[in-house]
Design a protein around this motif. Structure first.
Motif, mmCIF file in Angstrom:
data_model
loop_
_atom_site.group_PDB
_atom_site.id
_atom_site.type_symbol
_atom_site.label_atom_id
_atom_site.label_comp_id
_atom_site.label_asym_id
_atom_site.label_seq_id
_atom_site.Cartn_x
_atom_site.Cartn_y
_atom_site.Cartn_z
ATOM 1 N N ASN A 121 4.705 24.090 -9.130
ATOM 2 C CA ASN A 121 6.039 24.337 -9.670
ATOM 3 C C ASN A 121 6.902 23.078 -9.624
ATOM 4 O OD1 ASN A 121 7.478 24.235 -7.018
ATOM 5 N ND2 ASN A 121 6.263 26.083 -6.618
ATOM 6 N N SER A 122 8.016 23.122 -10.337
ATOM 7 C CA SER A 122 8.886 21.948 -10.469
ATOM 8 C C SER A 122 9.589 21.591 -9.168
ATOM 9 C CB SER A 122 9.920 22.185 -11.576
ATOM 10 O OG SER A 122 10.723 23.312 -11.277
ATOM 11 N N LEU A 123 9.846 22.575 -8.312
ATOM 12 C CA LEU A 123 10.503 22.286 -7.032
ATOM 13 C C LEU A 123 9.662 21.326 -6.192
ATOM 14 C CD1 LEU A 123 12.002 25.711 -5.877
ATOM 15 C CD2 LEU A 123 13.255 23.611 -6.413
ATOM 16 N N ARG A 124 8.371 21.515 -6.189
ATOM 17 C CA ARG A 124 7.496 20.639 -5.407
ATOM 18 C C ARG A 124 7.436 19.240 -6.033
ATOM 19 N NH1 ARG A 124 2.665 24.120 -2.615
ATOM 20 N NH2 ARG A 124 3.890 26.001 -2.215
ATOM 21 N N ILE A 125 7.528 19.186 -7.339
ATOM 22 C CA ILE A 125 7.559 17.885 -8.012
ATOM 23 C C ILE A 125 8.829 17.131 -7.631
ATOM 24 C CG2 ILE A 125 7.711 16.718 -10.247
ATOM 25 C CD1 ILE A 125 5.972 18.977 -11.404
ATOM 26 N N TRP A 126 9.969 17.821 -7.690
ATOM 27 C CA TRP A 126 11.231 17.183 -7.333
ATOM 28 C C TRP A 126 11.256 16.787 -5.863
ATOM 29 C CZ3 TRP A 126 14.410 14.926 -10.421
ATOM 30 C CH2 TRP A 126 14.535 15.355 -11.737
ATOM 31 N N MET A 127 10.707 17.617 -4.994
ATOM 32 C CA MET A 127 10.644 17.300 -3.569
ATOM 33 C C MET A 127 9.890 15.989 -3.348
ATOM 34 S SD MET A 127 8.889 19.560 -0.491
ATOM 35 C CE MET A 127 7.235 19.486 -1.230
ATOM 36 N N THR A 128 8.778 15.834 -4.031
ATOM 37 C CA THR A 128 7.981 14.617 -3.896
ATOM 38 C C THR A 128 8.693 13.421 -4.515
ATOM 39 O OG1 THR A 128 5.993 15.999 -4.080
ATOM 40 C CG2 THR A 128 5.699 13.625 -4.294
ATOM 41 N N ALA A 129 9.327 13.628 -5.657
ATOM 42 C CA ALA A 129 10.034 12.537 -6.325
ATOM 43 C C ALA A 129 11.167 12.002 -5.456
ATOM 44 C CB ALA A 129 10.568 13.010 -7.671
ATOM 45 N N VAL A 130 11.908 12.895 -4.810
ATOM 46 C CA VAL A 130 12.992 12.465 -3.916
ATOM 47 C C VAL A 130 12.424 11.682 -2.741
ATOM 48 C CG1 VAL A 130 14.789 13.267 -2.327
ATOM 49 C CG2 VAL A 130 14.553 14.322 -4.580
ATOM 50 N N ALA A 131 11.308 12.170 -2.193
ATOM 51 C CA ALA A 131 10.668 11.472 -1.074
ATOM 52 C C ALA A 131 10.255 10.059 -1.477
ATOM 53 C CB ALA A 131 9.448 12.262 -0.595
ATOM 54 N N VAL A 132 9.729 9.911 -2.688
ATOM 55 C CA VAL A 132 9.315 8.597 -3.187
ATOM 56 C C VAL A 132 10.519 7.679 -3.352
ATOM 57 C CG1 VAL A 132 8.426 7.409 -5.236
ATOM 58 C CG2 VAL A 132 7.189 9.362 -4.277
ATOM 59 N N VAL A 133 11.612 8.199 -3.863
ATOM 60 C CA VAL A 133 12.831 7.393 -4.026
ATOM 61 C C VAL A 133 13.316 6.886 -2.675
ATOM 62 C CG1 VAL A 133 15.278 7.476 -4.656
ATOM 63 C CG2 VAL A 133 13.564 8.473 -6.178
ATOM 64 N N ILE A 134 13.302 7.750 -1.665
ATOM 65 C CA ILE A 134 13.723 7.347 -0.323
ATOM 66 C C ILE A 134 12.836 6.222 0.202
ATOM 67 C CG2 ILE A 134 13.891 8.097 2.089
ATOM 68 C CD1 ILE A 134 14.732 10.870 1.021
ATOM 69 N N ILE A 135 11.537 6.364 0.012
ATOM 70 C CA ILE A 135 10.601 5.333 0.485
ATOM 71 C C ILE A 135 10.858 4.001 -0.214
ATOM 72 C CG2 ILE A 135 8.169 4.632 0.495
ATOM 73 C CD1 ILE A 135 7.475 7.611 0.966
ATOM 74 N N GLY A 188 0.814 -1.210 0.000
ATOM 75 C CA GLY A 188 0.000 0.000 0.000
ATOM 76 C C GLY A 188 0.845 1.256 0.000
ATOM 77 N N SER A 189 1.943 1.239 0.757
ATOM 78 C CA SER A 189 2.838 2.404 0.808
ATOM 79 C C SER A 189 3.475 2.666 -0.550
ATOM 80 C CB SER A 189 3.929 2.176 1.855
ATOM 81 O OG SER A 189 3.370 2.009 3.137
ATOM 82 N N LEU A 190 3.896 1.601 -1.216
ATOM 83 C CA LEU A 190 4.532 1.752 -2.531
ATOM 84 C C LEU A 190 3.528 2.223 -3.583
ATOM 85 C CD1 LEU A 190 6.697 -1.491 -2.416
ATOM 86 C CD2 LEU A 190 7.493 0.856 -2.105
ATOM 87 N N ILE A 191 2.327 1.650 -3.555
ATOM 88 C CA ILE A 191 1.284 2.092 -4.490
ATOM 89 C C ILE A 191 0.860 3.522 -4.162
ATOM 90 C CG2 ILE A 191 -1.060 1.655 -5.326
ATOM 91 C CD1 ILE A 191 0.962 -0.391 -6.265
ATOM 92 N N GLY A 192 0.846 3.849 -2.870
ATOM 93 C CA GLY A 192 0.532 5.218 -2.467
ATOM 94 C C GLY A 192 1.516 6.221 -3.037
ATOM 95 N N CYS A 193 2.780 5.819 -3.140
ATOM 96 C CA CYS A 193 3.789 6.688 -3.753
ATOM 97 C C CYS A 193 3.439 6.993 -5.201
ATOM 98 C CB CYS A 193 5.163 6.014 -3.689
ATOM 99 S SG CYS A 193 5.922 5.995 -2.056
ATOM 100 N N VAL A 194 2.955 5.989 -5.894
ATOM 101 C CA VAL A 194 2.560 6.182 -7.294
ATOM 102 C C VAL A 194 1.391 7.164 -7.373
ATOM 103 C CG1 VAL A 194 1.677 5.051 -9.363
ATOM 104 C CG2 VAL A 194 3.366 3.880 -7.926
#
Length: 199
Positions: free
Chosen positions: A158-172, A140-146
């Motif tokens: 903006n792109s900064l918020r996209i990158w912030m979320t993308a980095v968070a997903v990579v960490i997870i 569920g956590s992994l699908i939630g990331c998607v």
């Protein structure tokens, strides 16, 4: 200097792991010494029940909210963008608890909501559906990331918020590497609250 302060404050706040604090002060045990060995809301619920899990989730989301807000106040969008992942790293590798923490999901959810509310809602909906079908919180956590990424890519301002979320997903995903391996092998266990186990 403001960006450095944003990162440092966020990491320190992230290191305040509420599952460890609650388990030691309320239950006189270390949450990491049982269950999955993880210091997060899921293992708190698995070991000590629903209320313990909910309180942990709220505490960890509150510290992440504080980190993101302070980062924004110090350095605007760049400050918030760096504060999010740094808070998550503090949660996963807390300086106060020998760098053994959680998997970053609660902080990641907060980051998704900070990026845009659609990202947070997307994460929650995807998580809920996946867990309801599979009974596995890790999946569920992994699908939630998607779900979070889809919402943020579509609606973030903006792109900064996209990158912030993308980095968070990579960490997870990195923190769930062992879970991913067990899921692939069909060995990942279903989730049950401590209350349900007793029954």
């Amino acid at each position: 200097m403001k960006l450095f302060l944003s990162a440092l404050i966020a990491y320190v706040l992230g290191s305040l792991n509420f599952s460890i604090i609650l388990s030691k002060t309320v239950f006189r045990q270390d949450v990491r010494e049982g269950g999955s060995g993880n210091a997060g809301a899921t293992n708190m619920a698995r070991r000590f029940g629903k209320l313990a899990g909910v309180l942990t989730l709220l505490g960890d989301m509150l510290k992440a909210t504080a980190a993101l807000y302070l980062g924004y106040m110090l350095a605007g969008e760049p400050g918030m963008a760096i504060a999010g992942p740094c808070c998550q790293l503090g949660h996963c590798f807390p300086a106060f608890y020998r760098f053994k923490g959680g998997k970053g999901v609660s902080v990641g959810l907060t980051i998704a909501f900070a990026a845009c509310w659609q990202g947070g809602v997307g994460a929650l909906l995807a998580f809920a559906v996946a867990v309801a079908i599979s009974k596995k919180v890790s999946l569920g956590s992994l699908i939630g990331c998607v779900g979070a990424l889809i919402g943020v890519f579509l609606y973030a301002p903006n792109s900064l918020r996209i990158w912030m979320t993308a980095v968070a997903v990579v960490i997870i995903f990195i923190r769930h590497s062992a879970n991913i391996r067990r899921l692939a092998e069909g060995k990942e266990s279903d989730f049950h609250f401590a209350d349900e186990k007793k029954k």
